[in-house]
Design an enzyme around this catalytic site. Sequence first.
Site, mmCIF file in Angstrom:
data_model
loop_
_atom_site.group_PDB
_atom_site.id
_atom_site.type_symbol
_atom_site.label_atom_id
_atom_site.label_comp_id
_atom_site.label_asym_id
_atom_site.label_seq_id
_atom_site.Cartn_x
_atom_site.Cartn_y
_atom_site.Cartn_z
ATOM 1 N N MET A 154 38.477 47.621 153.757
ATOM 2 C CA MET A 154 38.609 48.521 154.910
ATOM 3 C C MET A 154 37.456 49.515 154.887
ATOM 4 O O MET A 154 37.138 50.077 153.847
ATOM 5 C CB MET A 154 39.932 49.283 154.822
ATOM 6 N N ASN A 155 36.810 49.732 156.053
ATOM 7 C CA ASN A 155 36.000 50.948 156.202
ATOM 8 C C ASN A 155 36.551 51.744 157.376
ATOM 9 O O ASN A 155 37.785 51.857 157.479
ATOM 10 C CB ASN A 155 34.489 50.682 156.195
ATOM 11 N N ASP A 156 35.728 52.318 158.189
ATOM 12 C CA ASP A 156 36.146 53.332 159.171
ATOM 13 C C ASP A 156 37.556 53.191 159.769
ATOM 14 O O ASP A 156 37.903 52.139 160.308
ATOM 15 C CB ASP A 156 35.242 53.298 160.411
ATOM 16 N N GLN A 172 38.421 49.293 160.381
ATOM 17 C CA GLN A 172 37.495 48.190 160.160
ATOM 18 C C GLN A 172 38.033 47.365 158.994
ATOM 19 O O GLN A 172 38.091 47.843 157.861
ATOM 20 C CB GLN A 172 36.115 48.767 159.824
ATOM 21 N N TRP A 180 32.715 44.092 152.646
ATOM 22 C CA TRP A 180 32.453 44.205 154.086
ATOM 23 C C TRP A 180 32.071 42.838 154.666
ATOM 24 O O TRP A 180 31.132 42.208 154.210
ATOM 25 C CB TRP A 180 31.317 45.201 154.290
ATOM 26 N N GLU A 326 26.418 57.816 163.248
ATOM 27 C CA GLU A 326 27.475 56.853 163.552
ATOM 28 C C GLU A 326 28.749 57.608 163.944
ATOM 29 O O GLU A 326 28.870 58.815 163.738
ATOM 30 C CB GLU A 326 27.774 55.992 162.307
ATOM 31 N N TRP A 416 29.424 54.984 151.413
ATOM 32 C CA TRP A 416 28.692 53.707 151.480
ATOM 33 C C TRP A 416 27.850 53.471 150.230
ATOM 34 O O TRP A 416 27.459 52.341 149.949
ATOM 35 C CB TRP A 416 27.826 53.648 152.742
HETATM 36 C C1 FRU Z 1 30.279 53.286 159.879
HETATM 37 C C2 FRU Z 1 29.908 51.942 160.460
HETATM 38 C C3 FRU Z 1 29.954 52.014 161.976
HETATM 39 C C4 FRU Z 1 30.211 50.597 162.353
HETATM 40 C C5 FRU Z 1 31.107 50.122 161.258
HETATM 41 C C6 FRU Z 1 30.940 48.681 160.904
HETATM 42 O O1 FRU Z 1 30.787 53.232 158.599
HETATM 43 O O2 FRU Z 1 28.642 51.570 160.007
HETATM 44 O O3 FRU Z 1 28.808 52.571 162.553
HETATM 45 O O4 FRU Z 1 30.826 50.469 163.589
HETATM 46 O O5 FRU Z 1 30.817 50.917 160.128
HETATM 47 O O6 FRU Z 1 31.907 48.257 160.017
#
Ligand code: FRU
Length: 617
Positions: A154-156, A172, A180, A326, A416
Amino acid sequence: MVSKKNIAAVLAVSVAQVLPASLWASSEGSVRVEHLGTNNTLVRVVGEGDMLLFPVQESIDDARVNVLVDGKLDRTLNVRLAKSKVDYSVPFDLTPYKGKDVVLNIVTSQGRANVREAKEDACWSNIVVTDTFPVENREKYRPAFHHTPLYGWMNDPNGMFYKDGVWHLYYQWNPYGSKWQNLAWGHSTSPDLVNWTHHKAAIEPDGLGMIFSGSSALDPGNTAGFGEDAVVALYTSADVSQMQSLAWSKDNGATFTKFPGNPVITLESEARDPNMFWNKETGKWNLLLAHALEHEMLVFSSPDLKTWTLESAFGKGLGAQDGVWECPDLFKLPVDGTGEEKWVLLCNLNPGGPFGGSATQYFIGDFDGKTFTADTLADGTVPTKWLDHGKDHYATVSWSDAPDSRRTVIGWMSNWQYAAEVPTMQFRSANTLPREIGLYRAADGQVYASSTPSPELEAMRGTVVASAKSFKATSKPRVFRLPQANDGICEILLDIDSDKASDVELLLANDAGDKVAMTYSPASGTISMDRRESGIVDFSQDFPAVTSAPVHDSGTLSLRIFVDRSSIELFENRGRVAMTNLVFPTKPYTTLSIRTADKQARITNLKIYSLNPSASL
Ligand code: FRU
């Protein structure tokens, strides 16, 4: 083990729920594996079952898995199929294909001398069709009261909205491994921002690419024509290029229909993370889009979410500029104790954060529906402000349509720099605690954003395991025990009287020598957190760190600290300091020791609560 009709059912298990140990089916008879060469293998689904389990080895490069349904390409996944050992398995839902012929045409990327070598890969004997997938995974570092995906990367957090008493959180998500890849919008819901139920992915990749971050909102005015009860979403379709796409949901955000005219915004340069809101003042939608490499946010407007007009760009040369911009957000809030209202523009950037890597900066200013104008210092410069002074607070955005005019936000609790290396396996990354954003004018004349833990969190409080009304802290540590239950998860409250101008250290420690020192230094007007000896720190050179925040006010400092297995979040009581840091202690911390550097300090109202996340339900 859970037996289930479909994968949605298995995902609808609260993270707090503990399930009995798993049984695994055997690969024999459920798939037929045919090797076509050193790097190409066909896997035919021949057995009955609701899902296929892919065996994953994290250190291996992705294999390309083309899913053919009745001979037609349905989708392509990237999976790190195990070569020499299976780290964990991930489920692939077969229920949409019942009664159909499913063949996986797999292209691996490992160098092999011959087919015989390719045949020995661990994945082929462990790939299996089954009805069961163990979700009881309780890795040592899985938080007890933070949102995590049930499995996978998971990210954002993104696309969050509130409707009918339910907090919807999208994120995400890579369901096919803990790194990722394959980004879809994962979906969780909660009645209380603490206990989360997991659902099927809400928006999945398509011919325009992966589904990157975006936003959702209600559209009661039916401006888009999808119905008054529709939830609308905008996200970035990301393949070779990035473009913005629209989708809507008629079932409260469980599933989304993609707009046939997608993409609705295209540009000739990299832009992503559309964040839209209905602007009552102008009677139009506004949208902020991160013009990532240009280090600016583009402002658009639209009457119907489909046709967008570029109004302006904000930010070139302003604030922190050392990384890509972002995940924007823009909202208006009252400034505490004044009749004033101000707009807050959240701007996540990576790298370029105050302690390296990713972080959330923000700008305070005015917005007229077309242009955002940032407040300046007396000399005309725009100050750089950070929403959180830890290393693990990124991609922070807010819920749309939250009740009681609340501006509730959540961030991704990682960085990150090392997110893919942290010592977890079946899941990777948690979100921060949900927080309420407010505004206040500080002694320096500037308006700042405060960030306080959401009020729902108080319902988790269990018993007070240690307390002290008032005592003198000296250079001899005074030691308090943390709760024993639940790996010591707790909330710590205390007030520090700083008149004596001596540094005060709060030390979390265990008998394995792991420790985290939080130091309030009235002389320098800072509070810091040192995680250099916090436990496992060697998975990345960027992990060991000391983070520090300015404390604007003198006088008594009231602190609130949350400890949850692999994180520490420190707040000044009114949210004027927030500091979020991951930690990976080899054993849970068991004590809090308080001491001063030399002179005395007075500590009052110390309380350590055990926490019981499901009590807030
Ligand atoms: C931020 C990001 C966003 C993008 C997403 C992709 O962490 O880079 O800009 O939409 O992650 O997973």
